[in-house]
Design a protein around this motif. Structure first.
Motif, PDB file in Angstrom:
ATOM      1  N   GLU A 126      82.657 -46.596  65.402  1.00  0.00           N
ATOM      2  CA  GLU A 126      83.865 -46.183  64.705  1.00  0.00           C
ATOM      3  C   GLU A 126      83.490 -45.099  63.695  1.00  0.00           C
ATOM      4  OE1 GLU A 126      86.950 -48.468  64.406  1.00  0.00           O
ATOM      5  OE2 GLU A 126      86.253 -49.787  65.988  1.00  0.00           O
ATOM      6  N   VAL A 127      84.378 -44.165  63.528  1.00  0.00           N
ATOM      7  CA  VAL A 127      84.205 -43.139  62.507  1.00  0.00           C
ATOM      8  C   VAL A 127      85.517 -43.034  61.744  1.00  0.00           C
ATOM      9  CG1 VAL A 127      84.826 -41.217  64.048  1.00  0.00           C
ATOM     10  CG2 VAL A 127      83.423 -40.775  62.031  1.00  0.00           C
ATOM     11  N   ALA A 128      85.416 -42.851  60.449  1.00  0.00           N
ATOM     12  CA  ALA A 128      86.609 -42.773  59.610  1.00  0.00           C
ATOM     13  C   ALA A 128      86.390 -41.764  58.491  1.00  0.00           C
ATOM     14  CB  ALA A 128      86.925 -44.143  59.012  1.00  0.00           C
ATOM     15  N   SER A 129      87.494 -41.197  58.029  1.00  0.00           N
ATOM     16  CA  SER A 129      87.478 -40.340  56.845  1.00  0.00           C
ATOM     17  C   SER A 129      88.292 -41.024  55.763  1.00  0.00           C
ATOM     18  CB  SER A 129      88.098 -38.977  57.146  1.00  0.00           C
ATOM     19  OG  SER A 129      87.304 -38.262  58.049  1.00  0.00           O
ATOM     20  N   ILE A 130      87.747 -41.019  54.566  1.00  0.00           N
ATOM     21  CA  ILE A 130      88.396 -41.650  53.427  1.00  0.00           C
ATOM     22  C   ILE A 130      88.537 -40.612  52.321  1.00  0.00           C
ATOM     23  CG2 ILE A 130      88.211 -43.478  51.685  1.00  0.00           C
ATOM     24  CD1 ILE A 130      86.422 -45.001  53.721  1.00  0.00           C
ATOM     25  N   LEU A 131      89.744 -40.455  51.808  1.00  0.00           N
ATOM     26  CA  LEU A 131      89.991 -39.574  50.676  1.00  0.00           C
ATOM     27  C   LEU A 131      89.915 -40.416  49.416  1.00  0.00           C
ATOM     28  CD1 LEU A 131      90.738 -36.795  49.597  1.00  0.00           C
ATOM     29  CD2 LEU A 131      93.142 -37.412  49.916  1.00  0.00           C
ATOM     30  N   ARG A 181      87.368 -31.924  40.142  1.00  0.00           N
ATOM     31  CA  ARG A 181      88.529 -32.673  39.635  1.00  0.00           C
ATOM     32  C   ARG A 181      88.485 -34.137  40.058  1.00  0.00           C
ATOM     33  NH1 ARG A 181      92.783 -28.585  41.914  1.00  0.00           N
ATOM     34  NH2 ARG A 181      91.213 -28.747  43.518  1.00  0.00           N
ATOM     35  N   GLY A 182      87.444 -34.535  40.816  1.00  0.00           N
ATOM     36  CA  GLY A 182      87.276 -35.931  41.167  1.00  0.00           C
ATOM     37  C   GLY A 182      87.673 -36.310  42.578  1.00  0.00           C
ATOM     38  N   LYS A 183      87.916 -35.338  43.429  1.00  0.00           N
ATOM     39  CA  LYS A 183      88.286 -35.640  44.806  1.00  0.00           C
ATOM     40  C   LYS A 183      87.048 -35.608  45.703  1.00  0.00           C
ATOM     41  CE  LYS A 183      92.940 -33.946  44.350  1.00  0.00           C
ATOM     42  NZ  LYS A 183      93.932 -32.988  44.776  1.00  0.00           N
ATOM     43  N   LEU A 184      86.948 -36.637  46.556  1.00  0.00           N
ATOM     44  CA  LEU A 184      85.851 -36.738  47.519  1.00  0.00           C
ATOM     45  C   LEU A 184      86.428 -36.990  48.902  1.00  0.00           C
ATOM     46  CD1 LEU A 184      83.647 -39.318  45.578  1.00  0.00           C
ATOM     47  CD2 LEU A 184      83.189 -36.885  45.753  1.00  0.00           C
ATOM     48  N   VAL A 185      85.842 -36.370  49.906  1.00  0.00           N
ATOM     49  CA  VAL A 185      86.134 -36.720  51.295  1.00  0.00           C
ATOM     50  C   VAL A 185      84.877 -37.401  51.816  1.00  0.00           C
ATOM     51  CG1 VAL A 185      86.665 -35.890  53.616  1.00  0.00           C
ATOM     52  CG2 VAL A 185      87.742 -34.816  51.616  1.00  0.00           C
ATOM     53  N   VAL A 186      85.033 -38.661  52.217  1.00  0.00           N
ATOM     54  CA  VAL A 186      83.908 -39.477  52.659  1.00  0.00           C
ATOM     55  C   VAL A 186      84.052 -39.750  54.151  1.00  0.00           C
ATOM     56  CG1 VAL A 186      82.705 -41.671  52.344  1.00  0.00           C
ATOM     57  CG2 VAL A 186      83.782 -40.555  50.389  1.00  0.00           C
ATOM     58  N   VAL A 187      82.975 -39.539  54.895  1.00  0.00           N
ATOM     59  CA  VAL A 187      82.942 -39.867  56.317  1.00  0.00           C
ATOM     60  C   VAL A 187      82.103 -41.134  56.462  1.00  0.00           C
ATOM     61  CG1 VAL A 187      82.225 -39.109  58.615  1.00  0.00           C
ATOM     62  CG2 VAL A 187      83.154 -37.450  56.984  1.00  0.00           C
TER      63      VAL A 187
END
Length: 109
Positions: A34-39, A68-74
């Motif tokens: 499984e692969v997912a992206s989390i904001l 500004r504190g935003k991350l895109v996590v895979v």
């Protein structure tokens, strides 16, 4: 006639990119992955600490971040239960305001 001597199992993309060629007991050949992206939105003053904690999670990688504190996590895992566990873990980290699943896919290993 020569026989094919190449291994029959596939290597996960992340393992290939990071030079890990050994078999992974958590992701057996022939299983599903499984692969997912989390904001993730983090308080800017806690960004470095939260990013370090996320990078320490198994299968998690920060794809991009801004000041500004935003991350895109895979996240890559061998099952959706591990994706959910990682999402919950991230959402409970100090300084994390929100963690939202924005993409999820399943495939064969």
């Amino acid at each position: 006639m020569a026989q094919n001597t190449l291994p029959t199992h596939r290597i996960a993309r992340r393992d290939f990119l990071h030079g890990r060629w050994a078999d992974d007991a958590l992701q057996p050949p022939g299983g599903t992955f499984e692969v997912a992206s989390i904001l993730v939105q983090v308080r800017p003053e806690r960004l470095d600490q939260a990013a370090a904690a996320i990078e320490a999670l198994a299968g998690a990688q920060i794809y991009t971040r801004d000041v500004r504190g935003k991350l895109v996590v895979v996240v890559e895992a061998s099952g959706s239960d591990r994706i959910g566990t990682t999402l919950n873990t991230i959402s409970l980290l100090p300084g994390v305001l929100t963690a939202a699943l924005v993409f999820h896919a399943t495939g064969d290993a």
